[in-house]
Write a protein that holds these residues in place. Sequence first.
Motif, PDB file in Angstrom:
ATOM      1  N   LEU A 110       0.827  -1.212   0.000  1.00 16.27           N
ATOM      2  CA  LEU A 110       0.000   0.000   0.000  1.00 16.27           C
ATOM      3  C   LEU A 110       0.857   1.257   0.000  1.00 16.27           C
ATOM      4  CD1 LEU A 110      -2.780  -0.982   2.568  1.00 16.27           C
ATOM      5  CD2 LEU A 110      -3.034  -0.725   0.095  1.00 16.27           C
ATOM      6  N   LYS A 111       2.013   1.180   0.660  1.00 11.94           N
ATOM      7  CA  LYS A 111       2.861   2.370   0.779  1.00 11.94           C
ATOM      8  C   LYS A 111       3.572   2.712  -0.527  1.00 11.94           C
ATOM      9  CE  LYS A 111       3.403   2.192   5.763  1.00 11.94           C
ATOM     10  NZ  LYS A 111       4.227   1.763   6.897  1.00 11.94           N
ATOM     11  N   HIS A 115      -2.008   5.062  -6.010  1.00  6.87           N
ATOM     12  CA  HIS A 115      -3.399   5.060  -5.548  1.00  6.87           C
ATOM     13  C   HIS A 115      -4.255   5.969  -6.416  1.00  6.87           C
ATOM     14  CE1 HIS A 115      -2.994   2.857  -1.703  1.00  6.87           C
ATOM     15  NE2 HIS A 115      -1.740   3.266  -1.786  1.00  6.87           N
ATOM     16  N   LEU A 121      -5.265   6.509   1.595  1.00  6.52           N
ATOM     17  CA  LEU A 121      -4.197   5.703   2.189  1.00  6.52           C
ATOM     18  C   LEU A 121      -4.188   5.806   3.707  1.00  6.52           C
ATOM     19  CD1 LEU A 121      -1.783   3.829   1.920  1.00  6.52           C
ATOM     20  CD2 LEU A 121      -0.335   5.836   1.568  1.00  6.52           C
TER      21      LEU A 121
END
Length: 140
Positions: A110-111, A115, A121
């Motif tokens: 995810l980091k 996105h 986030l």
Amino acid sequence: MKSWTGSAGICINEQMEVLMVKSFDSKQWAIPSGGIEEGETPQECCVREVKEETGYDVKIIEQLMVKETVIQGIQVKTYYFRVDKIGLSSGINDPDNLIAEAEWKSISDLKILKHAYPEDLKLLLEQLDNSQNQIDTNTR
């Protein structure tokens, strides 16, 4: 001004991964979401969209927030829900044919992912943190 109202589902599995989807024409990932249809509640929309975009049946755990923003001149209101998956995925069955992939993404994924909604986030990481804390509490 035109307006659009939709729902989004944050689903976290036992491995602390978030269910994310990606469109055919994009390198950006997002949580499953879509527009509320006539006669649908935000909750019903969330359950339907997650099923269509990921193949997972889910149940609503709680409503997290409502995000209101303007995107390309459209007033957008999105209901965010925390959901739990029930069983296995039956495969993507998106009537809009927008979703290319549905995958579980770890915190480290995810980091570094691109996105579609970078502002989400922080919420995703908060939800992962909450889930981890619940597991820690339950295993003590």
